[in-house]
Each structure stands twice: as structure tokens, then as C-alpha cells.
Write a protein that holds these residues in place. Structure first.
Motif, mmCIF file in Angstrom:
data_model
loop_
_atom_site.group_PDB
_atom_site.id
_atom_site.type_symbol
_atom_site.label_atom_id
_atom_site.label_comp_id
_atom_site.label_asym_id
_atom_site.label_seq_id
_atom_site.Cartn_x
_atom_site.Cartn_y
_atom_site.Cartn_z
ATOM 1 N N PHE A 169 2.277 1.680 -3.442
ATOM 2 C CA PHE A 169 1.259 2.283 -4.314
ATOM 3 C C PHE A 169 1.211 3.791 -4.108
ATOM 4 N N GLN A 188 -6.961 -3.677 -0.846
ATOM 5 C CA GLN A 188 -6.159 -4.872 -1.101
ATOM 6 C C GLN A 188 -5.828 -5.656 0.163
ATOM 7 N N TRP A 224 -5.667 1.949 -0.746
ATOM 8 C CA TRP A 224 -5.071 0.699 -1.237
ATOM 9 C C TRP A 224 -4.940 -0.322 -0.112
ATOM 10 N N GLN A 254 -0.678 -1.878 -10.077
ATOM 11 C CA GLN A 254 -1.141 -0.716 -9.329
ATOM 12 C C GLN A 254 -1.557 0.437 -10.235
ATOM 13 N N ALA A 308 0.831 -1.205 0.000
ATOM 14 C CA ALA A 308 0.000 0.000 0.000
ATOM 15 C C ALA A 308 0.865 1.255 0.000
ATOM 16 N N SER A 343 -4.229 7.944 -0.378
ATOM 17 C CA SER A 343 -3.843 6.899 -1.339
ATOM 18 C C SER A 343 -3.421 5.623 -0.612
#
Length: 581
Positions: A158, A535, A531, A393, A155, A527
Motif C-alpha cells: 500500500f 488492516q 494501513w 487499496q 501494508a 502510510s
């Protein structure tokens, strides 16, 4: 020994025998027209693969049709030592030094300017060394964003990947606009949209030459910037000691009157932040590792150049600036933009000395610096977007790489977003650009901090999985301690930026000004959380971190013995130069 493959008169092929698999490679001897070769170059990269012991995975083999090496992703490894050297030296020598240092001088004074640049320079030295160690062992596509996924948290990888990509995607139209403004130093009769269009086409052509085109442009522009800085240092020393047209001895009088510091602690914090922005671009050396012919040799040499860039180009030149220009000079803050040469302390120092020709020359140097950043923005954005797509991603289309090693889809996206520059032709252009810059305003701090964190985690994983530092071909001089120091300083920078955004110099707290200065932080956090939740990623552990995929294997003992034997034949000066450079 590879088995021989029969060749007939109508078709020639080479083949590699591998367990349970045979891969055939079309012969390059078939002649095609130039136009056809150009069309074919945009087709997907040839799926010719061989087993790579170094990378512990399938890797693309050399292609005889273009005489370049290909990495495991299809990117061409054509950057050489001279390219990496100049990217390292000139990567962050831009408008932050030539123009932005003027506002820093006015805000903090000459002493704050030197102190803050020394501290940030030492921080970047450790960041670069950590990145060099990681990039030699893992010359992977996407570099630090990919490594953040591996060593920290998918994460966070990403968030860092998109943070870095957005940074360069925003810089692209900003630099195109800036270039038009710089040209306005000589003529304002041509609409800025014309210059934006010309530069867009020029950048597209350069990037169609692939990574070699980027490397060559950076090589020559960096030479121009280096010559300009060295020339100014020599001229500045002459002027300080009264060798200019005015024959006035200056010495350090401006350090006494008006003084060494301005605006107290707030001024120091502001310069601390702007000094860090001036070094943005240093990490491009790590990003270029996946397209470097010999990362074991070139990456360490390039990262060591950071020391010389900091010492010579920043510290020495800014010390001279502090002696030649008082921080109370009204011209330091009178520029129409952050790219206006009239606000450059370099230009002000030359004009105050009564020299008439050099200001135009420095404006040309500033134009070269702007074009260099624009070129780097296309490279940085396209490679990061491509790496994000390869990691799942980003949209898969962005991972498209053609036969010339160009991440074509990502380059097209970068060029299309460059058209945002045309907004500046309207009345709302400046407001739009202020918010675009705010989106990526803190990008460098997050990027550099992540590099240090990745290096710390890498060392923990390397030790816990039974490896020793003797297996590493390049080791950061200050080791993990340097990375801890770099990470701490990046956190301090974020805190200082928060303080300056909340309590600006010569201003009162303002919500709009605060978010223009600090909008990037909530975007990065959002962000990461999106993620993370979507995920359901988990934090990496040293004992389970993947240290095999994408790793280059080196016979460090044999290499060390060979290098030691070779260095015994060198002169003392050559050995000293090799150690430092």
C-alpha cells in the motif's frame, strides 16, 4: 474439441464450453458508425472470460473487434518488442542527464560525477535484472507495488503503491510547467498558461489511444534522444582533440585545473543522490509488463538494455562533459530552472566551442525529453492507481477499464491533477511546487529497494516451495547477491540524502530545506503504519507466499532446446549480440 454452436441469419455468436459454464461472445460482424464505436469504446470492458491455465484464474480472451490481446484485468497487451526496447533505452534519458548533470558537475567535480554514476548504474542494472525476472513470471497489473503486497507485506505494498503514484502525479504538472519554460528559450511573448493548456490537450489525446499511443510516442521520442546523445559523443571526441572551430586541444586539462573533485565528501554524497534521480523511470519496463504481448521475450531484452544505456549514454557522455566543461564554470548553476537549457553542460560545451546552431537543437531535444516524462507520468500514475484499486487499496472507481484497455478513471485523475501546473502562473507557484516535489522526492529509492527486497523474498519462496531456477524462463545474472547489493545501495542513498539534507553543501542546517529534501520518508512510513494498524496485516513468509495467482507457466525445457537449436544456425556476431542485448 469445442462444440459447434448453431448460427442463424439474425444473430451470430461464438461460444466457449467450460465446466459448468458457457460464455457467449457477441459477433463483431455487426456494422456500427465510427461515432458509435468511439462511444462504445468508453464502456466497461466486455466480461468475456475463459479459463487460463497460464494464469491459474479466469482471464479475458481475445476480442475480435480490436484484434488485441487482453490481460486478466482488461488491460490490452499490445506493447511489442520495439516499444519495450526504446522505453528501456530512453526511459531515464531526460533532463537529469541533459541539465541536472550540470549542477552535479559543479557540486562534485568530474571524477565524482563518473564514480557516482557508475555505482548507481550498476545498482540499477541489478534492480532491472531483478525486476525483469519477476515481471516475466508475474506480468501483473501494478508490477512492483502489487508484488510488494504479495512478497513482503500488504501494508508495505500500500505504501509503495501510493508512493509511486504520488511521484508521477506530482511529476505531471511539474513537467507541463517545465515544457512551457523550455519553449521560453525561443519566445517569451506567450503566457506559459497557453503552452500548459496545449500540452494538456495533447497528452490527453495521446493517452486516449491507450497503451499503444504511449508506446509509439516513447518509441519516437527515445529515438530522438538516442540520436542526440550519439551525435554529442562524436562531436565531443572531435572537440577534445582540437577538431572544433577553435582548433584547441583540450584533452584532460580540466581534470588537473581546477581538479577532479569539488566539495570533498559532501560533494560526492550530493552527486550520489542526484545521479540516482537521473535514472528515475527505469522501472517503467516492469510496469508495462502487464500490457506486453510477449513478456518472456521482450522483458529480458529490454532490461538488458540498461547496461548499454549506462555505459554509452551516461558514462561516456559525462566523461566527455568533464573534459569539455570545468566544474568552476558559473554558467552551470545560473539557469533559471532545472529545465533551462542555458545551464545544460551539453549546451555550454557546444557554445564554448564556438558552434552557433546546435544549442537550439539541444533545447529542442530537452523539450522532447520533458514531454516524454510527462507522457510517462500519465502512464505510470494511471496504471498504479488502477492496480491499487484492484487490490482494494484505493477507491474502486479507479479500477474502471474501458473496452480499449484504458484505465479511464485513473487517466482522468492524472490529467486533472496536471492542472496544478497553472499555479505556477501565480507568485506562490514556485513555493507550492517545491513542497509537491518534496512529497515524492525519495520515491525512486523506496521503489528500487522494494524491487530488490521482492526479488530476494521471491527466491526464498521459490526454493522453499520446491521449485528450481531451471523452471524460470529468465534469471537475473547476479541472482540474489545482485539484489542484496541493490538493496544495500538504496539504503546508502537514503542515508546520503539524509546527510545532505541535514548538512547541505555551501549552506547551514535549515529545517525548511531539510523537509523539502526528506519529506517523502515520513510520508511513506506514516502510510505504512496507518494501513498496518487499520488492516492488521502480517509479514509474508516464504513457505506461504502465493506463487500461483498471476503466474505465467512456461515449458522452459522445450523452449531452451528450441532456442539452442536455433542459435546453432546463427553467426558468431549474432550470438554475441543476442547474449548481450
Amino acid at each position: 474439441m469445442l462444440p459447434q454452436v448453431p448460427v442463424d441469419d439474425s444473430y451470430q455468436s461464438n461460444s466457449l464450453a467450460m465446466p459448468d459454464r458457457i460464455v457467449s461472445i457477441p459477433s463483431p460482424n455487426q456494422k456500427t458508425s465510427l461515432c458509435q464505436r468511439m462511444i462504445d469504446s468508453f464502456k466497461p470492458t466486455l466480461p468475456t472470460t475463459s479459463v487460463s491455465i497460464e494464469m491459474n484464474e479466469l482471464k479475458q480472451i481475445e476480442s475480435n473487434d480490436d484484434d488485441v490481446r487482453k490481460g486478466e484485468t482488461g488491460l490490452h497487451q499490445t506493447l511489442t518488442n520495439r516499444h519495450l526496447q526504446m522505453i528501456a533505452i530512453g526511459g531515464s534519458i531526460g533532463t537529469g542527464l541533459f541539465v541536472g548533470s550540470g549542477s552535479s558537475l559543479a557540486t562534485g567535480g568530474p571524477a565524482a560525477l563518473i564514480i557516482d554514476y557508475v555505482v548507481i548504474g550498476f545498482m540499477l542494472f541489478n534492480v532491472s535484472m531483478a525486476l525483469g525476472e519477476l515481471s516475466v513470471v508475474f506480468p501483473v497489473s501494478g508490477s512492483f507495488s502489487t508484488l510488494s503486497t504479495r512478497f513482503l507485506d500488504p501494508a508495505w505494498g500500500f505504501a509503495m503503491g501510493w508512493n509511486y503514484a504520488l511521484n508521477w502525479l506530482v511529476v505531471m504538472p511539474l513537467e507541463l510547467t517545465a515544457a512551457g519554460l523550455v519553449v521560453g528559450y525561443w519566445t517569451t511573448s506567450v503566457n506559459i498558461a497557453v503552452w500548459i493548456s496545449i500540452l494538456l490537450v495533447a497528452l490527453l489525446i495521446v493517452n486516449l489511444f491507450g497503451v499503444r499511443g504511449y508506446g509509439e510516442i516513447e518509441f519516437f521520442i527515445s529515438i530522438i534522444k538516442v540520436i542526440a546523445i550519439v551525435g554529442f559523443i562524436i562531436l565531443g571526441i572531435v572537440l577534445i582533440f582540437g577538431g572544433g572551430p577553435n582548433h584547441e586541444y583540450i584533452g584532460g586539462k580540466y581534470w588537473k585545473n581546477p581538479g577532479a573533485f569539488a566539495n570533498g565528501f559532501q560533494g560526492i554524497c550530493t552527486v550520489f543522490v542526484t545521479a540516482a534521480f537521473a535514472f528515475a523511470g527505469t522501472e517503467l519496463v516492469g510496469l508495462a509488463a502487464a500490457e506486453t504481448d510477449n513478456p518472456k521475450e521482450t522483458i529480458p531484452r529490454a532490461t538488458k538494455q540498461v547496461f548499454w544505456r549506462v555505459t554509452l549514454f551516461y558514462i561516456v557522455s559525462l566523461t566527455i562533459i568533464g573534459c569539455l566543461v570545468p566544474y568552476t564554470s558559473s554558467r552551470l548553476l545560473n539557469g533559471s530552472s532545472s529545465y533551462d537549457a542555458s545551464a545544460s553542460p551539453f549546451v555550454i560545451a557546444i557554445e564554448d566551442a564556438g558552434i552557433k546552431v546546435l544549442p537550439s537543437i539541444f533545447n529542442a531535444v530537452i523539450l522532447c525529453a520533458v514531454l516524454s516524462v510527462a507522457n510517462s507520468s500519465v502512464y505510470g500514475a494511471s496504471r498504479t492507481l488502477c492496480a491499487l484499486a484492484e487490490c482494494g487499496q484505493a477507491p474502486k472507481i479507479l479500477a474502471y477499464i474501458d473496452r480499449k484497455g484504458r484505465p479511464l478513471s485513473s487517466i482522468i485523475i492524472s490529467m486533472l491533477l496536471g492542472c496544478i501546473a497553472y499555479i505556477n502562473c501565480g507568485k506562490v507557484g514556485s513555493q507550492v511546487f517545491n513542497w509537491l516535489v518534496a512529497i515524492s522526492g525519495l520515491s525512486s529509492f523506496f521503489t528500487w529497494g522494494s524491487i530488490c527486497a521482492c526479488h530476494i523474498m521471491f527466491r526464498l519462496a521459490w526454493t522453499s516451495q520446491g521449485h528450481s531456477l531451471k523452471e524460470l524462463p529468465f534469471v537475473a545474472p547476479f541472482g540474489v547477491i545482485g539484489s542484496y547489493f541493490g538493496l544495500l545501495l538504496n539504503i546508502i542513498c537514503l542515508v546520503a540524502q539524509f546527510y545532505v539534507a541535514l548538512f547541505p553543501v555551501d549552506g547551514s542546517p535549515n529545517a525548511e530545506a531539510f523537509f523539502e529534501a526528506y519529506l517523502a520518508a515520513p510520508i511513506v512510513i506514516a502510510s505504512y503504519l496507518v494501513w498496518k494498524i487499520w488492516q492488521k496485516t502480517s509479514f509474508q513468509r516464504p513457505s506461504t507466499v502465493d506463487l500461483e495467482t498471476g503466474r505465467r507457466l512456461f515449458d522452459t525445457q522445450q523452449s531452451a532446446e528450441e532456442e539452442k537449436a536455433q542459435r546453432k544456425t546463427w553467426s558468431l556476431w549474432k550470438r554475441l549480440y543476442y547474449k548481450l542485448c
